[in-house]
Design an enzyme around this catalytic site. Structure first.
Site, PDB file in Angstrom:
ATOM      1  N   ASN A   1       0.865  -1.183   0.000  1.00  0.00           N
ATOM      2  CA  ASN A   1       0.000   0.000   0.000  1.00  0.00           C
ATOM      3  C   ASN A   1       0.904   1.236   0.000  1.00  0.00           C
ATOM      4  O   ASN A   1       1.487   1.579   1.022  1.00  0.00           O
ATOM      5  CB  ASN A   1      -0.889  -0.035   1.260  1.00  0.00           C
TER       6      ASN A   1
ATOM      7  N   SER B   1       3.902  -1.842  10.329  1.00  0.00           N
ATOM      8  CA  SER B   1       5.367  -1.892  10.505  1.00  0.00           C
ATOM      9  C   SER B   1       5.950  -3.266  10.172  1.00  0.00           C
ATOM     10  O   SER B   1       6.901  -3.716  10.820  1.00  0.00           O
ATOM     11  CB  SER B   1       5.759  -1.453  11.920  1.00  0.00           C
TER      12      SER B   1
ATOM     13  N   GLY C   1       5.146   1.481   4.522  1.00  0.00           N
ATOM     14  CA  GLY C   1       6.468   2.071   4.295  1.00  0.00           C
ATOM     15  C   GLY C   1       7.454   1.180   3.555  1.00  0.00           C
ATOM     16  O   GLY C   1       8.100   1.620   2.594  1.00  0.00           O
TER      17      GLY C   1
HETATM   18  P1  13P Z   1       3.287   0.571   7.632  1.00  0.00           P
HETATM   19  O1  13P Z   1       3.826  -0.730   7.045  1.00  0.00           O
HETATM   20  O2  13P Z   1       3.991   1.774   7.088  1.00  0.00           O
HETATM   21  O3  13P Z   1       3.228   0.524   9.119  1.00  0.00           O
HETATM   22  O4  13P Z   1       1.773   0.691   7.117  1.00  0.00           O
HETATM   23  C1  13P Z   1       0.931  -0.381   7.223  1.00  0.00           C
HETATM   24  C2  13P Z   1      -0.320  -0.075   6.480  1.00  0.00           C
HETATM   25  O5  13P Z   1      -1.073   0.790   6.884  1.00  0.00           O
HETATM   26  C3  13P Z   1      -0.593  -0.816   5.233  1.00  0.00           C
HETATM   27  O6  13P Z   1      -1.867  -0.576   4.775  1.00  0.00           O
END
Ligand code: 13P
Length: 250
Positions: free
Chosen positions: A9, A213, A235
């Site tokens: 995402n 994360s 991320g």
């Molecule tokens: P992070 O991997 O940046 O924590 O985001 C997770 C997320 O919201 C995927 O949809």
């Protein structure tokens, strides 16, 4: 055997040129296990071009949202039918950022799921509690309520196209990850909820992804759990090598 899925995402990141570059870097990796489905969800504006890039590859395309309305006078919205017309196959719905910043409720998400399915898109439906709810130990109730509301009126035949993503809000973009045991516990709970609503077969076949994360250093221990079928990655999906390394973590 359930499908193994790693979905990226991208959220509101990349310009069109940097997005296309990221896709071409991901495509350079030919050693992704054949049984892992890779999905990328770039911003709306990139979908049409990325769809062309992904032609004749095994990587699938997702949107990050769709309108709860059919086409028409809804300025600024993007209909499921429009997404489908540019080669989009999946759509992320009910993300906690949509709930927190755009006031999306289970009822709105329910409408979006229905319209996505009616237009041949496969929804990746998110659920998950905020920190306060986890600390009060009400996260199971919160998730059960979200699932009930979001899937109201969805038939078993429709449900077979659903992917669920459990994303504890306290773990999103914070560097904090649910422990493998915490993830397994709630994924198993989600599967029991699916079983109650839709029966054993769909409970066993529905992929449940973990998000929050997730990165190369923790993906292996998360994916090793019986009820964790992959990840919805924020991320780390913006770095081709990290995204690919996560896909190789099963
Ligand atoms: P992070 O991997 O940046 O924590 O985001 C997770 C997320 O919201 C995927 O949809």
């Amino acid at each position: 055997m359930r499908k193994k899925i790693v979905a990226g995402n991208w959220k509101m990141n990349t310009t069109l040129p940097t997005g296309l570059l990221l896709v071409s870097e991901i495509l350079k990796n030919t050693d992704i296990p054949k049984d892992v489905i890779l999905i990328i969800a770039p911003p709306f504006t990139h979908l049409s071009e990325v769809s062309k890039q992904l032609k004749n590859t095994s990587i699938k395309l997702a949107a990050q949202n769709c309108s709860q309305f059919d086409q028409g006078a809804y300025t600024g919205e993007v209909a499921a039918s429009i997404l489908k017309s540019v080669g989009t196959e999946y759509v992320i719905l009910g993300h906690s950022e949509r709930r927190a910043y755009f006031a999306e409720t289970d009822l709105v998400i329910n409408s979006k799921i229905k319209i996505a399915l009616a237009n041949g898109l496969k929804p990746i439906v998110c659920c998950g509690e905020v920190l306060e709810e986890r600390e009060k130990n009400i996260h199971f109730d919160v998730v059960a309520k979200q699932l009930k509301g979001m899937f109201e009126g969805i038939t078993p035949d429709q449900f077979k196209d659903i992917i669920i993503a459990y994303e504890p809000v306290w773990a999103i973009g914070t560097g904090k990850t649910a422990s493998p045991a915490q993830a397994q516990e709630i994924h198993a709970f989600i599967r029991i909820n699916i079983e109650k609503a839709y029966g054993t077969e769909l409970a066993h076949s529905t992929p449940i992804l973990y998000g929050g994360s997730c990165k190369p250093s923790n993906a292996k221990e998360l994916f090793a759990n019986a009820d964790v079928d992959g990840g919805l990655i924020g991320g780390a999906s913006l770095v081709a090598k990290d995204f690919i390394d996560i896909a190789k973590s099963f």
